[in-house]
Design a protein around this motif. Structure first.
Motif, short mmCIF file in Angstrom:
data_model
loop_
_atom_site.label_atom_id
_atom_site.label_comp_id
_atom_site.label_asym_id
_atom_site.label_seq_id
_atom_site.Cartn_x
_atom_site.Cartn_y
_atom_site.Cartn_z
N ILE A 145 0.86 -1.18 0.00
CA ILE A 145 0.00 0.00 0.00
C ILE A 145 0.90 1.23 0.00
CG2 ILE A 145 -1.65 1.35 1.35
CD1 ILE A 145 -3.00 -1.24 2.15
N THR A 146 0.67 2.10 -0.98
CA THR A 146 1.47 3.31 -1.09
C THR A 146 0.65 4.58 -0.85
OG1 THR A 146 1.17 3.20 -3.49
CG2 THR A 146 3.23 2.32 -2.61
N GLU A 147 -0.66 4.41 -0.73
CA GLU A 147 -1.50 5.57 -0.42
C GLU A 147 -2.84 5.11 0.11
OE1 GLU A 147 -3.28 9.59 -2.59
OE2 GLU A 147 -1.82 8.35 -3.65
N VAL A 148 -3.32 5.81 1.13
CA VAL A 148 -4.68 5.64 1.64
C VAL A 148 -5.30 7.03 1.66
CG1 VAL A 148 -6.13 4.94 3.58
CG2 VAL A 148 -4.08 3.62 3.03
N GLY A 149 -6.44 7.18 0.99
CA GLY A 149 -7.09 8.48 0.92
C GLY A 149 -7.65 8.92 2.26
N ASP A 150 -8.17 10.13 2.28
CA ASP A 150 -8.80 10.65 3.49
C ASP A 150 -9.96 9.75 3.89
OD1 ASP A 150 -7.07 12.81 3.45
OD2 ASP A 150 -8.50 14.14 2.46
N ILE A 151 -10.11 9.56 5.19
CA ILE A 151 -11.20 8.74 5.72
C ILE A 151 -12.23 9.69 6.31
CG2 ILE A 151 -11.84 6.90 7.33
CD1 ILE A 151 -8.74 6.16 7.18
N THR A 152 -13.44 9.66 5.77
CA THR A 152 -14.49 10.57 6.21
C THR A 152 -15.48 9.83 7.09
OG1 THR A 152 -14.25 11.85 4.17
CG2 THR A 152 -16.31 12.14 5.41
N TYR A 153 -15.75 10.40 8.25
CA TYR A 153 -16.76 9.87 9.17
C TYR A 153 -17.91 10.88 9.18
CZ TYR A 153 -12.81 7.03 10.75
OH TYR A 153 -11.74 6.18 10.81
N ALA A 154 -19.04 10.53 8.56
CA ALA A 154 -20.16 11.46 8.46
C ALA A 154 -21.46 10.68 8.42
CB ALA A 154 -20.03 12.31 7.20
N ASP A 155 -22.56 11.37 8.78
CA ASP A 155 -23.88 10.75 8.80
C ASP A 155 -24.29 10.19 7.45
OD1 ASP A 155 -24.28 11.39 11.44
OD2 ASP A 155 -25.49 13.17 11.04
N ASP A 156 -23.93 10.88 6.37
CA ASP A 156 -24.47 10.53 5.05
C ASP A 156 -23.42 9.92 4.12
OD1 ASP A 156 -22.99 12.83 4.81
OD2 ASP A 156 -24.44 13.86 3.52
#
Length: 185
Positions: A145-156
């Motif tokens: 693994i060379t990249e993991v994108g932003d992880i978003t925690y949201a209701d929708d």
């Protein structure tokens, strides 16, 4: 001659399409043989599917007057991008964070250690179904693994790990292998 029957889209193989195993695990050499038991299924992936970037990065030398007199390949990176959706699956968490950084099960409680440890190379297999039931399998001998994108925690929004792996050449100089077999009639 052009043949529309050779045009296809790709769907994930039923039961999962992306698998990961420790480096050195025996890879499949065709589209249909059962995978080595060491391969762990990483479950559902995002609707954008699997994106393989395998294009050479080239440069040119120009002569006085503007003619191109030499074109050469500087590099040829082989990457695969996908979004892992099963954020409660310990095998997914181990793939993203490293095997040594994830302990436990969902029933007993999972602990994830986030740190700067170098991602380990692993064997990867991607399986898909093409037109008229043809099977396609991509086997990657060594990729990390060379990249993991932003992880978003949201209701929708669904939580997911937008993941990029980069393959490195094996002993034969190949970064991945592709196998395709038509459906049995």
């Amino acid at each position: 001659m052009a043949n529309a029957e050779h045009v296809s889209a790709a769907k994930p193989k039923t039961g999962g399409a992306i698998y990961r195993a420790p480096l050195g695990t025996d890879l499949p050499t065709d589209a249909t043989t059962a995978l080595n038991a060491a391969f762990k299924c990483l479950g559902y992936c995002g609707e954008d599917g699997l994106v393989n970037t395998n294009s050479p990065d080239s440069d040119s030398v120009k002569a006085w007057g503007g003619d191109t007199v030499l074109t050469y390949q500087k590099s040829k990176e082989d990457t695969f991008k996908f979004t892992l959706l099963e954020v409660l699956n310990p095998d997914v968490l181990k793939a993203v964070h490293g095997d040594d950084n994830v302990t436990g099960t969902l029933a007993t409680g999972i602990t994830v250690n986030a740190n700067s440890a170098q991602p380990a190379g692993c064997c990867w297999v991607m399986e898909m179904i093409l037109r008229d039931g043809a099977l396609k399998r991509i086997a990657i001998p060594n990729a990390a693994i060379t990249e993991v994108g932003d992880i978003t925690y949201a209701d929708d929004e669904t939580i997911g790990y937008e993941t990029t792996i980069t393959a490195v050449p094996d002993a034969e100089g190949n970064t991945h292998y592709e196998y395709i077999k038509g459906a049995s009639v």
